[in-house]
Motif scaffolding. Structure first.
Motif, PDB file in Angstrom:
ATOM      1  N   UNK A   6       0.862  -1.181   0.000  1.00  0.00           N
ATOM      2  CA  UNK A   6       0.000   0.000   0.000  1.00  0.00           C
ATOM      3  C   UNK A   6       0.896   1.229   0.000  1.00  0.00           C
ATOM      4  N   UNK A   7       0.696   2.164  -0.965  1.00  0.00           N
ATOM      5  CA  UNK A   7       1.516   3.378  -0.973  1.00  0.00           C
ATOM      6  C   UNK A   7       1.350   4.138   0.329  1.00  0.00           C
ATOM      7  N   UNK A   8       2.440   4.631   0.841  1.00  0.00           N
ATOM      8  CA  UNK A   8       2.441   5.326   2.121  1.00  0.00           C
ATOM      9  C   UNK A   8       2.432   6.836   1.918  1.00  0.00           C
ATOM     10  N   UNK A   9       1.722   7.530   2.798  1.00  0.00           N
ATOM     11  CA  UNK A   9       1.783   8.990   2.762  1.00  0.00           C
ATOM     12  C   UNK A   9       3.165   9.454   3.211  1.00  0.00           C
ATOM     13  N   UNK A  10       3.433  10.744   3.077  1.00  0.00           N
ATOM     14  CA  UNK A  10       4.771  11.221   3.405  1.00  0.00           C
ATOM     15  C   UNK A  10       5.100  11.001   4.874  1.00  0.00           C
ATOM     16  N   UNK A  11       6.307  10.560   5.114  1.00  0.00           N
ATOM     17  CA  UNK A  11       6.789  10.433   6.471  1.00  0.00           C
ATOM     18  C   UNK A  11       7.709  11.586   6.797  1.00  0.00           C
ATOM     19  N   UNK A  12       7.682  12.596   5.969  1.00  0.00           N
ATOM     20  CA  UNK A  12       8.560  13.748   6.152  1.00  0.00           C
ATOM     21  C   UNK A  12       7.698  15.018   6.188  1.00  0.00           C
ATOM     22  N   UNK A  13       8.221  16.050   6.760  1.00  0.00           N
ATOM     23  CA  UNK A  13       7.427  17.274   6.919  1.00  0.00           C
ATOM     24  C   UNK A  13       7.092  17.929   5.579  1.00  0.00           C
ATOM     25  N   UNK A  14       5.972  18.650   5.580  1.00  0.00           N
ATOM     26  CA  UNK A  14       5.543  19.362   4.385  1.00  0.00           C
ATOM     27  C   UNK A  14       6.614  20.348   3.921  1.00  0.00           C
ATOM     28  N   UNK A  15       7.320  20.951   4.847  1.00  0.00           N
ATOM     29  CA  UNK A  15       8.405  21.873   4.484  1.00  0.00           C
ATOM     30  C   UNK A  15       9.413  21.180   3.571  1.00  0.00           C
ATOM     31  N   UNK A  16       9.724  19.926   3.846  1.00  0.00           N
ATOM     32  CA  UNK A  16      10.660  19.171   3.005  1.00  0.00           C
ATOM     33  C   UNK A  16      10.041  18.864   1.643  1.00  0.00           C
ATOM     34  N   UNK A  17       8.758  18.597   1.615  1.00  0.00           N
ATOM     35  CA  UNK A  17       8.077  18.328   0.345  1.00  0.00           C
ATOM     36  C   UNK A  17       8.136  19.569  -0.545  1.00  0.00           C
ATOM     37  N   UNK A  47      -4.323   7.519  -7.726  1.00  0.00           N
ATOM     38  CA  UNK A  47      -4.395   6.230  -7.068  1.00  0.00           C
ATOM     39  C   UNK A  47      -3.402   6.011  -5.942  1.00  0.00           C
ATOM     40  N   UNK A  48      -2.536   6.961  -5.712  1.00  0.00           N
ATOM     41  CA  UNK A  48      -1.579   6.890  -4.606  1.00  0.00           C
ATOM     42  C   UNK A  48      -1.501   8.281  -3.972  1.00  0.00           C
ATOM     43  N   UNK A  49      -1.111   8.355  -2.704  1.00  0.00           N
ATOM     44  CA  UNK A  49      -0.913   9.670  -2.104  1.00  0.00           C
ATOM     45  C   UNK A  49       0.156  10.449  -2.877  1.00  0.00           C
ATOM     46  N   UNK A  50      -0.163  11.671  -3.200  1.00  0.00           N
ATOM     47  CA  UNK A  50       0.782  12.491  -3.943  1.00  0.00           C
ATOM     48  C   UNK A  50       0.558  13.969  -3.687  1.00  0.00           C
ATOM     49  N   UNK A  51       1.415  14.748  -4.306  1.00  0.00           N
ATOM     50  CA  UNK A  51       1.316  16.197  -4.261  1.00  0.00           C
ATOM     51  C   UNK A  51       1.418  16.698  -5.695  1.00  0.00           C
ATOM     52  N   UNK A 131      -2.714  16.068   6.995  1.00  0.00           N
ATOM     53  CA  UNK A 131      -2.560  15.225   5.814  1.00  0.00           C
ATOM     54  C   UNK A 131      -2.681  13.729   6.067  1.00  0.00           C
ATOM     55  N   UNK A 132      -2.250  13.208   7.204  1.00  0.00           N
ATOM     56  CA  UNK A 132      -2.463  11.763   7.404  1.00  0.00           C
ATOM     57  C   UNK A 132      -3.939  11.368   7.276  1.00  0.00           C
ATOM     58  N   UNK A 133      -4.856  12.205   7.770  1.00  0.00           N
ATOM     59  CA  UNK A 133      -6.283  11.906   7.622  1.00  0.00           C
ATOM     60  C   UNK A 133      -6.706  11.973   6.161  1.00  0.00           C
ATOM     61  N   UNK A 134      -6.265  12.998   5.443  1.00  0.00           N
ATOM     62  CA  UNK A 134      -6.622  13.102   4.023  1.00  0.00           C
ATOM     63  C   UNK A 134      -6.144  11.876   3.258  1.00  0.00           C
ATOM     64  N   UNK A 135      -4.882  11.503   3.431  1.00  0.00           N
ATOM     65  CA  UNK A 135      -4.334  10.372   2.691  1.00  0.00           C
ATOM     66  C   UNK A 135      -4.960   9.042   3.107  1.00  0.00           C
ATOM     67  N   UNK A 136      -5.469   8.961   4.336  1.00  0.00           N
ATOM     68  CA  UNK A 136      -6.159   7.750   4.807  1.00  0.00           C
ATOM     69  C   UNK A 136      -7.632   7.760   4.388  1.00  0.00           C
ATOM     70  N   UNK A 137      -8.030   8.814   3.674  1.00  0.00           N
ATOM     71  CA  UNK A 137      -9.413   8.984   3.239  1.00  0.00           C
ATOM     72  C   UNK A 137     -10.370   9.006   4.425  1.00  0.00           C
ATOM     73  N   UNK A 138      -9.907   9.642   5.485  1.00  0.00           N
ATOM     74  CA  UNK A 138     -10.685   9.830   6.700  1.00  0.00           C
ATOM     75  C   UNK A 138     -11.058  11.301   6.799  1.00  0.00           C
ATOM     76  N   UNK A 139     -12.248  11.586   7.307  1.00  0.00           N
ATOM     77  CA  UNK A 139     -12.659  12.985   7.405  1.00  0.00           C
ATOM     78  C   UNK A 139     -11.811  13.754   8.415  1.00  0.00           C
TER      79      UNK A 139
END
Length: 177
Positions: A6-17, A47-51, A131-139
């Protein structure tokens, strides 16, 4: 039978992204230096978490407001590792068709750079929390979504939001639920 990971959401801060987008070879080789590049916004469209970001021709003149034309290219990177998901010119593959054409004039905020940097820091922290909630498709937390929605126009001018919404409609739908 092996199931794909399963593609994983970012494990790094948004600043790094943000930094990864700014330094990405695609940015340096395909996007003219005078273009405006939007901040990376989260999406699950491919189909995968992205930016995803859009880039637009821009006219910058001293003591004049920024003029940004209709985006002419856009791309997305995987959230988990920064792999390129898609790159396209809008002539070949428009992100969608609802956004108005440009150019638009971005109204100056009149705010000092120090205030804009603080806004960016606060938005980075808020995205890291939401973002973890968004990528998990949770409200997720409605208060966090509302705060994020209210802060977004501080860093992406309201005149440019229709193009961002066109590119990442799933993110904006999530914010507004």
């Amino acid at each position: 039978m092996n199931t794909p990971p399963v593609p994983q959401p970012p494990g790094r801060p948004y600043e790094q992204i943000r930094k990864e987008f700014a330094e990405h070879p695609l940015r340096r080789s395909e996007v003219p230096v005078e273009h405006f590049v939007s901040p990376p916004l989260p999406t699950l469209r491919w189909g995968v978490p992205g930016f995803a970001v859009f880039a637009s021709p821009a006219l910058r003149r001293p003591r004049q407001p920024l003029r940004v034309d209709t985006p002419d290219r856009w791309w997305a990177l995987a959230a988990g590792g920064g792999d390129l998901l898609v790159y396209a010119t809008t002539r070949a593959l428009p992100p969608a068709s609802d956004a108005p054409a440009g150019p638009v004039t971005v109204a100056p905020t009149g705010r000092p750079i120090s205030a804009l940097r603080e806004d960016q820091r606060l938005l980075d922290d808020l995205l890291d929390r939401c973002l973890p909630d968004f990528f998990a498709e949770s409200s997720g937390d409605p208060g966090g979504r509302a705060e994020l929605a209210s802060m977004l126009p501080l860093l992406l001018a309201p005149e440019l939001i229709p193009w961002a919404r066109d590119l990442t409609p799933d993110f904006f739908s999530w914010l507004e639920q």
